[in-house]
Design an enzyme around this catalytic site. Structure first.
Site, PDB file in Angstrom:
ATOM      1  CG  HIS A  43      -2.115   1.038   1.280  1.00 39.33           C
ATOM      2  ND1 HIS A  43      -3.261   0.846   1.782  1.00 39.33           N
ATOM      3  CD2 HIS A  43      -1.821   2.361   0.885  1.00 39.33           C
ATOM      4  CE1 HIS A  43      -3.828   1.855   1.528  1.00 39.33           C
ATOM      5  NE2 HIS A  43      -3.120   2.843   1.090  1.00 39.33           N
ATOM      6  CG  HIS A  50       4.326   2.578   4.817  1.00 38.65           C
ATOM      7  ND1 HIS A  50       3.871   2.435   3.581  1.00 38.65           N
ATOM      8  CD2 HIS A  50       3.721   2.957   5.779  1.00 38.65           C
ATOM      9  CE1 HIS A  50       2.491   2.836   3.495  1.00 38.65           C
ATOM     10  NE2 HIS A  50       2.182   3.102   4.865  1.00 38.65           N
ATOM     11  CD  GLU A  70      -4.270  -2.937   0.748  1.00 37.36           C
ATOM     12  OE1 GLU A  70      -4.926  -4.032   0.930  1.00 37.36           O
ATOM     13  OE2 GLU A  70      -4.208  -2.095   1.321  1.00 37.36           O
ATOM     14  CG  HIS A 191      -8.236  -2.264   8.930  1.00 34.89           C
ATOM     15  ND1 HIS A 191      -7.290  -1.412   8.224  1.00 34.89           N
ATOM     16  CD2 HIS A 191      -8.407  -1.859  10.348  1.00 34.89           C
ATOM     17  CE1 HIS A 191      -7.119  -0.575   8.991  1.00 34.89           C
ATOM     18  NE2 HIS A 191      -7.553  -0.550  10.267  1.00 34.89           N
ATOM     19  N   GLY A 214      -1.295  -7.592   7.495  1.00 31.14           N
ATOM     20  CA  GLY A 214      -0.036  -7.315   7.567  1.00 31.14           C
ATOM     21  C   GLY A 214       0.290  -6.871   8.879  1.00 31.14           C
ATOM     22  CG  HIS A 215      -0.183  -3.750  12.626  1.00 37.83           C
ATOM     23  ND1 HIS A 215       0.830  -2.907  12.863  1.00 37.83           N
ATOM     24  CD2 HIS A 215      -0.787  -4.131  13.834  1.00 37.83           C
ATOM     25  CE1 HIS A 215       0.951  -2.775  13.814  1.00 37.83           C
ATOM     26  NE2 HIS A 215       0.095  -3.302  14.784  1.00 37.83           N
TER      27      HIS A 215
END
Length: 238
Positions: A43, A50, A70, A191, A214-215
């Site tokens: 993203h 990042h 994204e 998310h 991801g996170h």
């Protein structure tokens, strides 16, 4: 089985914090695929805090699974996607200064804009997905944009699940997924999905095609190891 696409933004954030190329983003993407993930998600944001735009170009040569990019379809982003030609582009209405995505598209208000952008991507054989809330009006509005898929914004599910309200939390998503499938669109999600809440979510959405995580995945890997965590996510999606 729903596919696992790993968002590697956090790996790029760690690299950028010290300069240089440690950790190596391309090696991480290669390893994640070797560990079994079926996709890589990035993203890039306008400030490149990042993922850098050049990362998208470089990753094109190492992502042999599905490549998902994204972002907010500003001109710079559109040009990048048309240059790289990933498997999928996911359109997200985030502001330039947003820490993370925090809302889905108003597919009624932005119908004409989305339809124009989506048409251009589809004419270049790029699968399209748009980030939406689990709202029937937004799901129905998405059909008119011509998108191939929607990506359900799952923050409220994750919050409800963490409070023990599993059924109430997932119900809007199950209904939204069923409606999208009925209307001919594929269903992705992402998310705040994690090892704790993913299995239940997957069980309640049988039409789910893909999750982008991801996170949580990268954070859990600090304790459990990247290869192990990828395998744990795959097990929860089966």
């Amino acid at each position: 089985m729903a596919k696992l696409s790993v968002n590697i933004n956090k790996i790029a954030t760690l690299r950028n914090s010290r300069g240089g190329n440690v950790p190596d983003l391309l090696k991480a993407a290669t390893d994640i695929q070797d560990f079994g993930a079926e996709g890589i998600t990035i993203h890039p944001r306008p400030d490149e805090r990042h993922i850098r735009y050049q990362d998208a170009r470089d990753l094109k040569h190492v992502v042999h699974t599905e490549f998902n990019i994204e972002g907010n379809p500003v001109k710079k982003f559109i040009d990048l996607v048309l240059e790289v030609k990933p498997t999928q582009v996911t359109l997200v209405p985030d502001a330039e200064d947003a820490i993370t995505s925090n809302a889905g598209w108003d597919t009624v208000k932005h119908r004409d804009f989305l339809r124009e952008v989506i048409s251009e991507f589809k004419s270049n054989n790029i699968r399209t997905s748009i980030f939406v809330d689990a709202d029937s009006a937004m799901i129905e509005g998405a059909v008119a944009t011509g998108t191939d898929r929607i990506e359900l914004y799952t923050e409220s599910y994750a919050l409800g699940y963490s409070r023990g309200a599993h059924e109430a939390a997932v119900q809007p998503y199950a209904e939204a997924a069923a409606l999208a499938t009925k209307l001919g669109m594929g269903v992705n999600a992402g998310h705040d999905l994690n090892l704790e809440n993913l299995r239940y979510f997957r069980q309640q959405l049988p039409s789910l095609l893909e999750v982008s995580i991801g996170h949580a995945l990268i954070s859990e890997s600090l304790y459990l190891g990247l290869e192990n965590v990828v395998q744990m996510y795959l097990e929860r999606l089966r």
